[in-house]
Enzyme design. Structure first.
Site, PDB file in Angstrom:
ATOM      1  CD  GLU A 190      -3.004  -1.250   2.150  1.00 27.42           C
ATOM      2  OE1 GLU A 190      -3.018  -0.363   3.038  1.00 27.42           O
ATOM      3  OE2 GLU A 190      -3.720  -2.264   2.203  1.00 27.42           O
ATOM      4  CB  SER A 252      -0.809 -22.931  -0.818  1.00 30.99           C
ATOM      5  OG  SER A 252      -0.214 -22.496   0.370  1.00 30.99           O
ATOM      6  CG  ASP A 324      -6.144  -5.241   1.630  1.00 34.91           C
ATOM      7  OD1 ASP A 324      -5.532  -5.415   2.699  1.00 34.91           O
ATOM      8  OD2 ASP A 324      -6.192  -4.148   1.048  1.00 34.91           O
ATOM      9  CG  ASP A 327      -8.367  -1.371   4.821  1.00 35.37           C
ATOM     10  OD1 ASP A 327      -7.874  -2.104   3.941  1.00 35.37           O
ATOM     11  OD2 ASP A 327      -9.597  -1.179   4.947  1.00 35.37           O
ATOM     12  N   PRO A 460      -8.895  -0.308  -1.222  1.00 35.47           N
ATOM     13  CG  PRO A 460      -9.333  -2.458  -0.386  1.00 35.47           C
ATOM     14  CD  PRO A 460      -9.851  -1.429  -1.363  1.00 35.47           C
TER      15      PRO A 460
END
Length: 797
Positions: A190, A252, A324, A327, A460
């Site tokens: 971010e 994975s 996500d 934040d 976000p």
């Protein structure tokens, strides 16, 4: 004189032999006891522990509490040091034993609030031990503590001077918080995306597939000091995990295939979680059996519930959801009161608490840690922060009930589709994909996480404005709204950290889609009947179409850039390459170095070296590079600080020249000697192996290995210059065919034991590097045939 010298030499030799004998006996006393009898308090009846040829304990108990108490004891025998280091990392207590060099790491984890959250969680949820899940944890921890109290300390405890102290439920919850944090990409992603948006502008975002909105830019604006702090936080979030020498979760593969698509006519499940390699390995295998319950499980330190497991009725694997769930929020401070932030139309006081970090060889450090209505102020993790804007962290782990212990206790017993779904619904954080298959024919997948509702239009991926309301969460979506599938018509489910399909896309930091597409392209071939043999080949596959997406737009430019016949031959070798990262070819070496040089030449001048380094550790760069290469008019091609406007062709030429120069310098002038296996190696690092010469003693490897980042065989070395040290990859490879569930296959990357000198310290590392598997003994006849020793645990009189 000669006689005296001879006697002295003989005496010295005798003393050395005696010292060697005493050291050998000392170290032997620290090895796990796998045969004979031991008394354990709290047992209601005898517990049998049979060890197979790879040191896997097969535990049989008449009572469930006895089963978990025995599991704790044998787990501690093999992994006590791992348990100690993980809890210290999660709770911010490493500097107490490792000194000031780990102070930054401790500061970060105290600031995240994992320790405080775990303590409050246990005080609230464990006021009464009223559920089987809680009782299993208490019995398991008691087994660990009994081992620690009665047996010699591991060698690492002596080297580091670690004190022994009991393990508690708060340690278990703290480690679960660390695992959730190691999934999170927000710290690294971010800040750099926000920097690109706010400092470079709209034209620089398309390669990241992100839109720019004028009202999205932070209203109060971040100053140079704020950006400097955010860059430090991004580096700290990554370096803290690496410095502690503990596994980081990365991605994975998992897939479940319905019986109509398999050779046996029964469902088949395969999984290989991608985790940072380490010594000891992250997973501890154990086969548990008590009346009404049986499971061959893969366990993590301080957790009595297997996170992966199977028996004759069902099996499951996990991948990271990549949603996500963090934040970052820029708060607006009150000019008249620096302890207040603007929240929902009013100035609101921040909370604060004090914590003390004990530092070996130095004075204790007292921290004042703040929290806004949006979460902990993460600037407090930095000593000498220069920014003026408080950055809060909203994290689902801290904001949800998250009964994850109960979830996995139930998942360990989920022998129907309904039970598996109900268990998955209780996983709130971190986000996980649960891929499940049952012997009765059902297959299912659930994206397990508590997904927050966000105001319309909020992205976000960027740092949010705390004063505007865009960081607020009106609530959470119901589990039924999560992406999920049960018995799809196509006959298979595949999960590979890609963004899941759905009517409402879930914000997240998803992995490159090429790996998922490669798996899906083979799984959807209806002519293939799947069995363990071809499933193994798919897990070990080293090819995707990513190289084509990179090379297709630039091959003409590379041909023009080649200055000599040998260089032209290398370009044509790349052009003819099939994209396989096998051990022998040279083309993967050329491709990987060129990819790094191209990214650096195009992006680093705009971002600066620090931000570029942060960006190359994120998941957003891999899909960005094909978009960049396909756009000759992207502003990223122009180099800042030069009067001319550089073109894509010029940057490609520069990157190709740098590629050959670096490879000739590091791998040798004769390009015929370059091969992927020589340049791409795997070493399993031990926490003590970070210091020379201890690396030669405790680390395992190096092994030449195929594969690379974002292939099915995801042996991932980060994007960077050659040679490439593999960091993350398959932490186990498992295949369970319900045509013969007792004949499942698996592998441990290193070995069962974390005790140096033990026979099972590294006995699987070569097998893993070579792509081999071993049997996971489940049936009684197989367990009996492969038993190498037996430990009987008796109730203490």
């Amino acid at each position: 004189m000669k006689s005296m010298l001879k006697k002295s030499l003989l005496l010295l030799l005798a003393l050395l032999l005696l010292a060697a004998l005493l050291l050998t006996l000392h170290l032997r006393g620290k090895r796990p006891q796998r045969e004979g009898e031991l008394a354990l308090s709290g047992l209601r009846a005898e517990v049998s522990v049979r060890y197979d040829e790879f040191g896997v304990p097969h535990i049989s108990a008449a009572h469930e509490d006895d089963l978990y108490r025995a599991l704790g004891y044998v787990h501690a025998q093999d992994r006590l040091f791992q348990m100690e280091m993980l809890r210290r990392l999660a709770r911010g207590e490493l500097a107490e034993v490792l000194g000031p060099k780990l102070l930054e790491t401790d500061r970060l984890f105290r600031t995240l609030g994992i320790r405080a959250h775990a303590d409050a969680y246990v005080a609230r949820e464990f006021a009464q031990i009223d559920t089987p899940a809680k009782r299993s944890l208490m019995a398991y921890l008691d087994g660990i503590n009994q081992y620690q109290a009665t047996r010699p300390a591991p060698l690492e405890f002596e080297v580091l001077g670690l004190p022994k102290r009991p393990f508690t439920p708060a340690d278990t919850v703290s480690v679960a918080g660390y695992l959730a944090y190691s999934f999170a990409a927000a710290f690294r992603t971010e800040p750099v995306l926000t920097q690109i948006r706010d400092q470079l502008g709209a034209a620089y975002l398309p390669i990241f597939d992100l839109a720019w909105r004028p009202d999205g830019v932070l209203r109060q604006g971040l100053r140079p000091g704020d950006w400097q702090d955010l860059g430090r936080l991004a580096r700290l979030s990554q370096n803290a995990l690496e410095a502690a020498g503990q596994p980081v979760f990365e991605g994975s593969n998992a897939w479940a295939i319905a019986g109509r698509r398999t050779l046996s006519g029964k469902p088949l499940l395969a999984g290989d979680p991608h985790i940072q390699f380490s010594t000891p390995a992250v997973w501890y295998e154990a086969h548990l059996r008590s009346p009404g319950f049986e499971l061959y499980g893969h366990f993590q330190a301080l957790n009595p519930a297997a996170l992966l497991g199977h028996n004759e009725k069902f099996a499951w694997s996990l991948t990271m959801f990549q949603n996500d769930d963090i934040d970052l929020v820029a708060e607006k401070l009150n000019p008249a009161d620096p302890n207040q932030v603007w929240y929902r139309g009013a100035w609101v006081a921040m909370q604060s608490r004090e914590e003390t970090i004990v530092v070996k060889g130095a004075e204790p450090l007292k921290l004042r840690l703040r929290r806004s209505p949006h979460g902990p102020i993460i600037n407090d993790a930095l000593a000498g922060a220069v920014g003026a804007t408080p950055i809060a962290m909203w994290w689902a782990l801290l904001e949800t009930e998250n009964p994850v212990l109960q979830a996995f206790y139930e998942l360990n017993r989920a022998d129907t589709l309904d039970k598996a779904r109900q268990a998955a619904a209780q996983i709130h954080a971190p986000g996980l994909n649960v891929v499940w298959a049952g012997a009765g024919g059902d297959i299912g997948w659930w994206a397990a996480a508590r997904l927050p509702q966000r105001p319309a239009g909020v992205n976000p991926n960027f740092i949010l404005d705390g004063a505007s309301g865009e960081a607020d969460k009106p609530g959470f979506l119901p589990f039924s709204a999560n992406p999920q599938e049960e018995n799809p018509a196509r006959g298979y489910i595949v999960s590979a950290n890609h963004q899941p399909a759905g009517a409402q896309p879930v914000p997240g930091y998803y992995n490159l889609w090429d790996r998922a597409e490669r798996l899906d392209s083979l799984l959807r071939d209806s002519s293939i009947r799947w069995a363990p043999a071809n499933t193994r080949a798919l897990q070990l596959d080293v090819q995707t179409g990513y190289h084509q997406r990179i090379l297709r737009p630039v091959l003409p430019l590379l041909r023009a850039a080649a200055q000599s016949e040998p260089d032209q031959a290398l370009v044509e070798e790349l052009a003819a390459w099939d994209g396989k990262f096998s051990l022998a070819p040279r083309a993967p070496v050329l491709f990987q170095q060129f990819l790094y040089e191209l990214a650096h030449a195009a992006l680093a001048d705009e971002l600066g070296e620090q931000a570029f380094d942060n960006l190359r550790r994120t998941r957003v760069l891999d899909p960005a590079l094909p978009r960049l290469l396909a756009d000759p008019d992207s502003p990223w091609w122009d180099k800042r600080g030069t009067p001319a406007v550089e073109t894509r062709a010029q940057i490609v030429q520069q990157a190709w020249a740098a590629t050959l120069a670096h490879l000739r310098k590091t791998l040798g002038a004769d390009s015929k000697t370059w091969s992927w296996g020589a340049a791409h190696t795997l070493t399993h690092p031990h926490p003590l192996g970070q210091q020379q010469p201890l690396d030669k003693i405790f680390n395992v490897g190096p092994w030449p290995v195929p594969g690379t980042r974002e292939l099915p065989n995801n042996l991932d070395a980060r994007l960077g210059p050659a040679p490439w040290a593999v960091v993350t990859g398959p932490s186990t490879r498992r295949i369970i065919d319900f045509g013969q569930p007792g004949q499942s296959l698996g592998i441990n990357p290193v070995g069962q034991s974390g005790v140096w000198g033990d026979a099972h310290y590294a006995d699987q590392s070569k097998l893993h590097a070579q792509g081999q598997y071993r049997s996971q003994h489940l049936l009684e006849a197989d367990v009996a045939a492969h038993t190498r020793s037996r430990l009987l645990l008796r109730p203490q009189p």
